[in-house]
Motif scaffolding. Structure first.
Motif, PDB file in Angstrom:
ATOM      1  N   PRO A   1      -4.120 -50.466   0.524  1.00 38.14           N
ATOM      2  CA  PRO A   1      -4.101 -51.662  -0.311  1.00 38.14           C
ATOM      3  C   PRO A   1      -4.192 -51.258  -1.770  1.00 38.14           C
ATOM      4  O   PRO A   1      -4.722 -50.191  -2.091  1.00 38.14           O
TER       5      PRO A   1
ATOM      6  N   GLY B   1      -5.799 -50.832  -5.171  1.00 32.35           N
ATOM      7  CA  GLY B   1      -7.218 -50.783  -5.496  1.00 32.35           C
ATOM      8  C   GLY B   1      -8.074 -50.578  -4.276  1.00 32.35           C
ATOM      9  O   GLY B   1      -9.108 -51.215  -4.114  1.00 32.35           O
ATOM     10  N   ALA B   2      -7.646 -49.670  -3.396  1.00 34.79           N
ATOM     11  CA  ALA B   2      -8.361 -49.456  -2.129  1.00 34.79           C
ATOM     12  C   ALA B   2      -9.814 -49.099  -2.360  1.00 34.79           C
ATOM     13  O   ALA B   2     -10.150 -48.339  -3.262  1.00 34.79           O
TER      14      ALA B   2
ATOM     15  N   PRO C   1     -13.108 -47.875   0.146  1.00 30.42           N
ATOM     16  CA  PRO C   1     -13.259 -46.792  -0.820  1.00 30.42           C
ATOM     17  C   PRO C   1     -11.912 -46.162  -1.143  1.00 30.42           C
ATOM     18  O   PRO C   1     -11.037 -46.093  -0.294  1.00 30.42           O
ATOM     19  N   ALA C   2     -11.765 -45.703  -2.346  1.00 27.46           N
ATOM     20  CA  ALA C   2     -10.509 -45.083  -2.754  1.00 27.46           C
ATOM     21  C   ALA C   2     -10.219 -43.909  -1.837  1.00 27.46           C
ATOM     22  O   ALA C   2     -11.116 -43.167  -1.463  1.00 27.46           O
ATOM     23  N   GLY C   3      -8.983 -43.755  -1.490  1.00 24.95           N
ATOM     24  CA  GLY C   3      -8.619 -42.607  -0.689  1.00 24.95           C
ATOM     25  C   GLY C   3      -8.405 -42.910   0.764  1.00 24.95           C
ATOM     26  O   GLY C   3      -8.114 -42.018   1.526  1.00 24.95           O
ATOM     27  N   GLU C   4      -8.567 -44.164   1.178  1.00 25.86           N
ATOM     28  CA  GLU C   4      -8.360 -44.458   2.581  1.00 25.86           C
ATOM     29  C   GLU C   4      -6.872 -44.712   2.782  1.00 25.86           C
ATOM     30  O   GLU C   4      -6.397 -45.843   2.678  1.00 25.86           O
ATOM     31  N   LEU C   5      -6.157 -43.631   3.026  1.00 26.93           N
ATOM     32  CA  LEU C   5      -4.769 -43.747   3.444  1.00 26.93           C
ATOM     33  C   LEU C   5      -4.769 -43.973   4.941  1.00 26.93           C
ATOM     34  O   LEU C   5      -5.409 -43.230   5.683  1.00 26.93           O
TER      35      LEU C   5
ATOM     36  N   PHE D   1      -2.567 -43.805   8.161  1.00 29.08           N
ATOM     37  CA  PHE D   1      -1.320 -43.208   8.620  1.00 29.08           C
ATOM     38  C   PHE D   1      -0.859 -43.811   9.933  1.00 29.08           C
ATOM     39  O   PHE D   1      -1.671 -44.207  10.784  1.00 29.08           O
TER      40      PHE D   1
END
Lengths: 110, 116
Positions: B96, B98-99, B101-105, B107
């Motif tokens: 999303p 502005g994810a 926590p940042a870094g949650e890709l 897959f």
């Protein structure tokens, strides 16, 4: 030279051992740092973020040294289920470009 | 909540043939990535979309690879013609804007391509 480099591995350790993985990155402007885990023939999944002050999640401890451009992951009391490839990830300024290291494979042996 | 869906899971083709991969990201995720992963290596970015705009395609080999993300939702990655060296896993990921926590890709399971 790759932007993110990791210990080549593989690491083969007995259950209960403590194991540490190292990662270095070349872009001093890198903004955010993470460890992802990838099981064999599966997709990568976020293990934990890495903060400047260091952070811990159960048996896992991550450290960041911005001055040395170095990231580490420590796993205590290894379990068989920890066997996987651990990917070091950094982001470029702006935070949306994720650069993955080549990964370090861990096998925890009974 | 459904995760990132990719198809096909496996594809075997002969060199010089075309191939296409499809990705449906998590609903509401504005950012979509295509990564290539070779055996024993980490994922390498091919292209990143913010909604329908390709904001980073610097690593996409444009002579044979193309991608699109119509309407800012599903995406297709195409290779034409395929070469032996294209054999790899093609991973789609979304996050999303502005994810936190940042870094949650997130897959998908990947599309494994074998070029003979």
């Amino acid at each position: 030279r790759k932007e993110v480099e990791q210990d080549p591995g593989p690491f083969n350790v007995p259950e209960g051992a403590t194991v540490a993985f190292n990662c270095t990155y070349s872009n001093s402007a890198s903004q955010s740092f993470f460890w992802y885990r990838q099981d064999c023939r599966k997709e990568p999944k976020l293990l934990m973020s890495v903060y400047s002050s260091g952070n811990e999640d159960g048996r896992f401890t991550a450290q960041l040294n911005r001055a040395s451009q170095y990231i580490s992951l420590l796993i205590r009391d290894s379990k068989l289920s920890d066997s996987a490839t651990y990917l070091c990830v950094v982001t470029h300024p702006g935070g949306q470009n994720f650069v993955f290291g080549p990964g370090t494979r861990l096998s925890v042996l009974p | 909540e459904a995760g990132v869906v990719q198809s096909p899971r496996y594809k075997i083709i002969e060199k010089k043939q075309p191939v296409a991969f499809w990705c449906n990201p998590i609903s509401g995720h504005n950012t979509l990535y295509w990564y290539l992963q070779n055996l024993g290596q980490g994922p390498e970015l091919l292209i990143r979309y913010e909604n329908e705009e390709a904001v980073d395609d610097s690593q996409l080999p444009k002579d044979r690879f193309s991608a699109e993300r119509l309407k800012g939702v599903d995406s297709t990655l195409k290779i034409q013609p395929a070469e032996l060296g294209d054999s790899a896993v093609y991973l789609c990921a979304s996050s999303p804007a502005g994810a936190v926590p940042a870094g949650e890709l997130f897959f998908g399971e990947g599309s494994r391509l074998t070029v003979l």
